[in-house]
Design a protein around this motif. Structure first.
Motif, PDB file in Angstrom:
ATOM      1  N   ASN A 376       0.817  -1.222   0.000  1.00 51.10           N
ATOM      2  CA  ASN A 376       0.000   0.000   0.000  1.00 51.10           C
ATOM      3  C   ASN A 376       0.852   1.274   0.000  1.00 51.10           C
ATOM      4  OD1 ASN A 376      -2.694   1.098   0.041  1.00 51.10           O
ATOM      5  ND2 ASN A 376      -2.275   1.785   2.137  1.00 51.10           N
ATOM      6  N   ALA A 377       2.176   1.125  -0.023  1.00 55.89           N
ATOM      7  CA  ALA A 377       3.062   2.290   0.115  1.00 55.89           C
ATOM      8  C   ALA A 377       2.740   3.429  -0.865  1.00 55.89           C
ATOM      9  CB  ALA A 377       4.514   1.866   0.016  1.00 55.89           C
ATOM     10  N   PRO A 378       2.512   3.149  -2.169  1.00 55.06           N
ATOM     11  CA  PRO A 378       2.233   4.283  -3.079  1.00 55.06           C
ATOM     12  C   PRO A 378       1.005   5.088  -2.669  1.00 55.06           C
ATOM     13  CG  PRO A 378       2.618   2.258  -4.317  1.00 55.06           C
ATOM     14  CD  PRO A 378       2.529   1.859  -2.872  1.00 55.06           C
ATOM     15  N   ASN A 379       0.083   4.444  -1.941  1.00 53.80           N
ATOM     16  CA  ASN A 379      -1.126   5.142  -1.500  1.00 53.80           C
ATOM     17  C   ASN A 379      -0.941   5.854  -0.162  1.00 53.80           C
ATOM     18  OD1 ASN A 379      -2.584   4.099  -3.701  1.00 53.80           O
ATOM     19  ND2 ASN A 379      -3.053   2.213  -2.585  1.00 53.80           N
ATOM     20  N   ALA A 487       3.568  -7.126 -12.128  1.00 53.60           N
ATOM     21  CA  ALA A 487       4.814  -7.842 -12.398  1.00 53.60           C
ATOM     22  C   ALA A 487       4.443  -9.170 -13.045  1.00 53.60           C
ATOM     23  CB  ALA A 487       5.572  -8.094 -11.101  1.00 53.60           C
ATOM     24  N   ALA A 488       5.357  -9.714 -13.831  1.00 59.13           N
ATOM     25  CA  ALA A 488       5.097 -11.009 -14.457  1.00 59.13           C
ATOM     26  C   ALA A 488       5.062 -12.082 -13.369  1.00 59.13           C
ATOM     27  CB  ALA A 488       6.189 -11.319 -15.476  1.00 59.13           C
ATOM     28  N   ALA A 489       4.115 -12.990 -13.481  1.00 59.39           N
ATOM     29  CA  ALA A 489       4.048 -14.150 -12.580  1.00 59.39           C
ATOM     30  C   ALA A 489       4.047 -15.386 -13.480  1.00 59.39           C
ATOM     31  CB  ALA A 489       2.783 -14.088 -11.737  1.00 59.39           C
ATOM     32  N   PRO A 490       4.442 -16.559 -12.978  1.00 62.30           N
ATOM     33  CA  PRO A 490       4.532 -17.755 -13.834  1.00 62.30           C
ATOM     34  C   PRO A 490       3.211 -18.077 -14.526  1.00 62.30           C
ATOM     35  CG  PRO A 490       5.441 -18.205 -11.640  1.00 62.30           C
ATOM     36  CD  PRO A 490       4.856 -16.820 -11.581  1.00 62.30           C
ATOM     37  N   ASP A 491       2.074 -17.803 -13.838  1.00 67.88           N
ATOM     38  CA  ASP A 491       0.804 -18.187 -14.438  1.00 67.88           C
ATOM     39  C   ASP A 491      -0.065 -17.003 -14.821  1.00 67.88           C
ATOM     40  OD1 ASP A 491       0.890 -17.603 -11.801  1.00 67.88           O
ATOM     41  OD2 ASP A 491      -0.402 -19.224 -11.101  1.00 67.88           O
ATOM     42  N   GLY A 492       0.498 -15.794 -14.862  1.00 68.43           N
ATOM     43  CA  GLY A 492      -0.325 -14.656 -15.236  1.00 68.43           C
ATOM     44  C   GLY A 492       0.348 -13.337 -14.909  1.00 68.43           C
ATOM     45  N   VAL A 493      -0.434 -12.393 -14.393  1.00 70.36           N
ATOM     46  CA  VAL A 493       0.071 -11.057 -14.094  1.00 70.36           C
ATOM     47  C   VAL A 493      -0.220 -10.742 -12.636  1.00 70.36           C
ATOM     48  CG1 VAL A 493      -0.050  -8.619 -14.714  1.00 70.36           C
ATOM     49  CG2 VAL A 493      -0.546 -10.365 -16.433  1.00 70.36           C
ATOM     50  N   LYS A 494       0.828 -10.507 -11.877  1.00 74.11           N
ATOM     51  CA  LYS A 494       0.627 -10.238 -10.452  1.00 74.11           C
ATOM     52  C   LYS A 494       0.392  -8.746 -10.220  1.00 74.11           C
ATOM     53  CE  LYS A 494       2.582 -10.949  -5.952  1.00 74.11           C
ATOM     54  NZ  LYS A 494       3.384 -11.801  -5.122  1.00 74.11           N
ATOM     55  N   LEU A 495      -0.587  -8.413  -9.403  1.00 76.00           N
ATOM     56  CA  LEU A 495      -0.827  -7.019  -9.048  1.00 76.00           C
ATOM     57  C   LEU A 495       0.089  -6.681  -7.869  1.00 76.00           C
ATOM     58  CD1 LEU A 495      -4.722  -6.779  -9.306  1.00 76.00           C
ATOM     59  CD2 LEU A 495      -2.981  -6.674 -11.106  1.00 76.00           C
ATOM     60  N   VAL A 496       1.056  -5.811  -8.121  1.00 77.08           N
ATOM     61  CA  VAL A 496       2.024  -5.458  -7.083  1.00 77.08           C
ATOM     62  C   VAL A 496       1.451  -4.353  -6.184  1.00 77.08           C
ATOM     63  CG1 VAL A 496       4.349  -4.580  -6.646  1.00 77.08           C
ATOM     64  CG2 VAL A 496       3.930  -6.109  -8.586  1.00 77.08           C
ATOM     65  N   ASN A 497       0.919  -3.306  -6.818  1.00 75.30           N
ATOM     66  CA  ASN A 497       0.246  -2.236  -6.072  1.00 75.30           C
ATOM     67  C   ASN A 497      -1.094  -1.974  -6.741  1.00 75.30           C
ATOM     68  OD1 ASN A 497       3.399  -0.915  -6.471  1.00 75.30           O
ATOM     69  ND2 ASN A 497       2.704  -1.389  -4.408  1.00 75.30           N
ATOM     70  N   VAL A 498      -2.088  -1.698  -5.932  1.00 79.11           N
ATOM     71  CA  VAL A 498      -3.396  -1.302  -6.454  1.00 79.11           C
ATOM     72  C   VAL A 498      -3.623   0.136  -5.990  1.00 79.11           C
ATOM     73  CG1 VAL A 498      -5.870  -1.733  -6.292  1.00 79.11           C
ATOM     74  CG2 VAL A 498      -4.274  -3.657  -6.492  1.00 79.11           C
ATOM     75  N   ALA A 506     -11.723  -0.354  -7.432  1.00 82.64           N
ATOM     76  CA  ALA A 506     -13.188  -0.215  -7.417  1.00 82.64           C
ATOM     77  C   ALA A 506     -13.869  -1.553  -7.692  1.00 82.64           C
ATOM     78  CB  ALA A 506     -13.621   0.836  -8.436  1.00 82.64           C
ATOM     79  N   ALA A 507     -13.217  -2.404  -8.487  1.00 80.76           N
ATOM     80  CA  ALA A 507     -13.830  -3.688  -8.840  1.00 80.76           C
ATOM     81  C   ALA A 507     -13.532  -4.765  -7.801  1.00 80.76           C
ATOM     82  CB  ALA A 507     -13.325  -4.129 -10.213  1.00 80.76           C
ATOM     83  N   GLY A 508     -12.713  -4.443  -6.812  1.00 81.25           N
ATOM     84  CA  GLY A 508     -12.432  -5.423  -5.768  1.00 81.25           C
ATOM     85  C   GLY A 508     -11.207  -6.279  -6.001  1.00 81.25           C
ATOM     86  N   LEU A 509     -10.321  -5.855  -6.887  1.00 84.17           N
ATOM     87  CA  LEU A 509      -9.044  -6.573  -7.044  1.00 84.17           C
ATOM     88  C   LEU A 509      -8.044  -5.991  -6.051  1.00 84.17           C
ATOM     89  CD1 LEU A 509      -8.974  -6.729 -10.935  1.00 84.17           C
ATOM     90  CD2 LEU A 509      -9.145  -8.717  -9.394  1.00 84.17           C
ATOM     91  N   SER A 510      -7.127  -6.863  -5.577  1.00 83.79           N
ATOM     92  CA  SER A 510      -6.206  -6.444  -4.515  1.00 83.79           C
ATOM     93  C   SER A 510      -4.765  -6.759  -4.882  1.00 83.79           C
ATOM     94  CB  SER A 510      -6.522  -7.198  -3.217  1.00 83.79           C
ATOM     95  OG  SER A 510      -7.843  -6.934  -2.840  1.00 83.79           O
ATOM     96  N   ALA A 511      -3.854  -6.033  -4.217  1.00 84.52           N
ATOM     97  CA  ALA A 511      -2.433  -6.357  -4.384  1.00 84.52           C
ATOM     98  C   ALA A 511      -2.233  -7.812  -3.989  1.00 84.52           C
ATOM     99  CB  ALA A 511      -1.591  -5.435  -3.516  1.00 84.52           C
ATOM    100  N   GLY A 512      -1.427  -8.513  -4.764  1.00 81.75           N
ATOM    101  CA  GLY A 512      -1.181  -9.933  -4.501  1.00 81.75           C
ATOM    102  C   GLY A 512      -2.023 -10.837  -5.390  1.00 81.75           C
ATOM    103  N   ALA A 545      -8.969 -13.951 -11.807  1.00 84.57           N
ATOM    104  CA  ALA A 545      -7.707 -13.863 -11.066  1.00 84.57           C
ATOM    105  C   ALA A 545      -7.714 -14.878  -9.936  1.00 84.57           C
ATOM    106  CB  ALA A 545      -7.540 -12.449 -10.490  1.00 84.57           C
ATOM    107  N   PHE A 546      -6.542 -15.227  -9.480  1.00 86.08           N
ATOM    108  CA  PHE A 546      -6.441 -16.030  -8.272  1.00 86.08           C
ATOM    109  C   PHE A 546      -6.087 -15.136  -7.090  1.00 86.08           C
ATOM    110  CE2 PHE A 546      -5.904 -19.785 -11.042  1.00 86.08           C
ATOM    111  CZ  PHE A 546      -6.796 -20.631 -10.390  1.00 86.08           C
ATOM    112  N   ARG A 547      -6.878 -15.266  -6.008  1.00 88.45           N
ATOM    113  CA  ARG A 547      -6.453 -14.670  -4.733  1.00 88.45           C
ATOM    114  C   ARG A 547      -6.099 -15.870  -3.863  1.00 88.45           C
ATOM    115  NH1 ARG A 547     -10.139 -10.263  -2.295  1.00 88.45           N
ATOM    116  NH2 ARG A 547      -9.265  -9.316  -4.192  1.00 88.45           N
ATOM    117  N   ARG A 548      -4.842 -15.950  -3.460  1.00 84.54           N
ATOM    118  CA  ARG A 548      -4.329 -17.204  -2.877  1.00 84.54           C
ATOM    119  C   ARG A 548      -4.641 -18.329  -3.867  1.00 84.54           C
ATOM    120  NH1 ARG A 548      -7.001 -14.312   0.937  1.00 84.54           N
ATOM    121  NH2 ARG A 548      -8.785 -15.720   0.919  1.00 84.54           N
TER     122      ARG A 548
END
Ligand code: ZN
Length: 588
Positions: A376-379, A487-498, A506-512, A545-548
């Motif tokens: 959350n640092a950028p925020n 950032a690139a992840a082995p199985d997709g695109v990882k959200l580093v910061n939201v 707004a859509a409910g996606l989270s860092a990680g 997306a996968f969360r965990r």
């Protein structure tokens, strides 16, 4: 005299197990029971690191007899009362390949004093000697030593005895041992050397030539003679790394080997520019923070956080001058300098943290925020480095404009050096402002209120225009954004910061979260931008997306692109005043 000296010795006892053996001998221990402590942090890196956690074994003896050693808090011990000399022996685990602690294996050893040398409480002012011993065994025959510690019997670059005026001096000279490459040069007559550890193919002739230029610029900026008799760069090169820590007569640097110049390299690559910027930054600290220092650091309290609201001046202004020195001494050109400034503007304006935290607050909270950033640092966090550098730029241009070029931030820095650094006086929390007013004859209170203690954006576009430069956003009007850093992840695109207020949040996606598909199509880090480019603001896309390990689906309403990338361009027809201002500012 000798009886009052504290004696240390350090031995790479077991490189394969990463263990140093460190011995501290006190001739006249406190009759009430001598206390010893290891610092909780290392000056220059504002985070509690609790170096004592790496002590594996510790014991005390006196005249061949065991002395009871009681641990009284996380990093302090008290020996039972005894007649001197009292010796404490510790085994310290060293496996931190950074510029901040200690590292030891069969290829080299490196240590910073705060992570290995016990402080003898109440006797911090006594002179110290330290016997730096070589590891045992034929394989270490070729090892030698690089440090800015003063020699007291050791041969140049040899193992043996070194000395320090007191504990503060002892822990301000990191030590490298091994088979490093060594190169030397003089800057304004002062001997400088660079010891390079790690596999590299650096062009030493170019490196020393360029470093000499940077160092001479800094020495002349503050005025000869330089405040140190000699200076040592301890550089560790790795595949991918970046960092530096300043000391009074040396610096420890970590850099990527690809950033160093190779033989035959003509241009100044972006990587080399980054490396020169790092060198310039740490070297400027020789004055700004090692000698001109916050009163809160004079002396350092090594047991706990040392609070100051001034890191924008010590880290921010140093970050302003690191790149500025490169253009002024001709190692980069004006176009490259403009790129660096534009990049800083882009970085600062990308984070909404700048609206919530001033650089003064960010300095104060460095211990728990800037140095301990989470997703959350950028925020939440304003950088006293990057925004601090822009505060330096804005202040410099403000002073130059308002004094018709008669004064600049350079004059303020030199006054701080004369009035505080040279005299060993700590800088009070509002003294930078006072000195700025006194030196320039201006009343800069409103500037500091907004730029340092406030969260308003700096008036950079206006100030740069006065130097004949236009600050321009680059993003096209139809670009859309998810409001994330990925950032690139082995199985997709990882959200580093939201980012706060963005489409993903707004859509409910989270860092990680790891995005795997957009509108039913697999998405990768490379394909994401081209997928988004086919949309307009307001379009809704389905994101999987996968969360965990749980699959989630969200409908995301795309928004207009967030903060743009900026570029800084020359005005087509700058005014004469602007041309003059820029010539004086950039020295080109
Ligand atoms: Zn710094």
């Amino acid at each position: 005299m000798r009886a009052e000296t504290i004696h240390y010795s350090i031995l790479p006892a077991s490189p394969e197990a990463h263990l140093f053996e460190v011995i501290c001998t006190v001739d006249a221990p406190d009759p009430a029971g001598q206390r010893f402590a290891l610092p909780a942090w290392i000056p220059g890196s504002y985070m509690i690191r609790e170096f004592a956690r790496h002590i594996v074994r510790i014991e005390a003896t006196s005249r061949g007899r065991r002395v009871a050693l009681e641990k009284i808090d996380k990093h302090t011990w008290r020996a039972a009362p005894c007649a001197g000399p009292l010796t404490v022996t510790c085994e310290i685990y060293a496996w931190d390949l950074s510029v901040r602690a200690a590292h030891l294996d069969q290829t080299h050893g490196f240590f910073n004093g705060p992570s290995v040398f016990l402080r003898v409480l109440g006797q911090e002012d006594r002179p110290c000697t330290v016997d730096i011993r070589p590891p045992r065994g034929a394989r270490y025959r070729r090892w030698r030593v690089a440090t800015a510690l003063a020699r007291a019997g050791a041969r140049e670059h040899g193992f043996g005895v070194y000395r320090a005026a007191d504990y503060d001096d002892l822990i301000d000279h990191p030590v490298e041992m091994g088979t490093f490459t060594l190169a030397a040069f003089r800057a304004c007559g002062v001997p400088h050397e660079i010891a390079i550890t790690g596999v590299h193919d650096a062009d030493l002739a170019r490196l020393t030539r360029d470093l000499k230029r940077v160092c001479e610029w800094h020495i002349r900026f503050f005025g000869e003679p330089a405040p140190m008799d000699r200076y040592v760069f301890l550089l560790t090169v790795v595949g991918d790394g970046y960092g530096g820590l300043e000391h009074r007569a040396s610096t420890a640097l970590l850099a990527s080997r690809a950033d160093l110049p190779y033989r035959g390299m003509k241009a100044t690559t972006e990587g080399y520019r980054r490396f020169l910027g790092l060198v310039s930054h740490e070297y400027f600290h020789t004055w700004n923070v090692k000698r001109i220092k916050p009163a809160a650091f004079a002396p350092y309290d090594l047991d706990r956080e040392n609070y100051t609201r001034l890191l924008w001046a010590f880290e921010g202004f140093t970050s302003y001058y690191d790149d500025l020195a490169l253009v002024r001494c001709g190692l980069i050109d004006a176009a490259q300098y403009r790129e660096l400034v534009a990049k800083n503007v882009t970085t600062v304006l990308a984070g909404s943290g700048r609206r919530k935290q001033s650089v003064a607050e960010s300095s104060f909270d460095a211990w728990i925020k800037y140095y301990r950033q989470d997703e959350n640092a950028p925020n939440a966090v304003a950088s006293y480095y990057v925004k601090g550098a822009l505060v330096g730029l804005a202040l410099d241009l403000t002073i130059r404009t308002r004094t018709q070029g008669r004064r600049s931030l350079d004059d303020v820095m030199r006054a701080l050096w004369r009035r505080y650094g040279k005299r060993g006086r700590g800088v009070g929390e509002r003294d930078v402002e006072r000195v700025a007013d006194a030196v320039t004859g201006l009343r800069l209170g409103a500037f500091f209120r907004d730029a340092v203690y406030g969260t308003k954006d700096l008036p950079l576009a206006r100030l740069l225009a006065q130097a004949g430069l236009d600050l321009k956003p680059q993003t096209g009007p139809d670009a859309v954004s998810l409001g994330v850093r990925t950032a690139a992840a082995p199985d997709g695109v990882k959200l580093v910061n939201v980012h706060d207020g963005g489409a993903a949040q707004a859509a409910g996606l989270s860092a990680g979260d790891v995005m795997i598909a957009v509108d039913g199509l697999r998405v990768t880090h490379d394909s994401l931008q081209s997928l988004l480019a086919r949309h307009r603001a307001g379009d809704v896309v389905q994101v999987h997306a996968f969360r965990r390990d749980e699959l989630i689906a969200r409908r995301v309403r795309l928004a207009r692109a967030g903060p743009p990338q900026y570029e800084l361009v020359d005005q087509a027809r700058p005014k004469t005043d602007s041309r003059r201002l820029r010539r004086r500012w950039l020295g080109a």
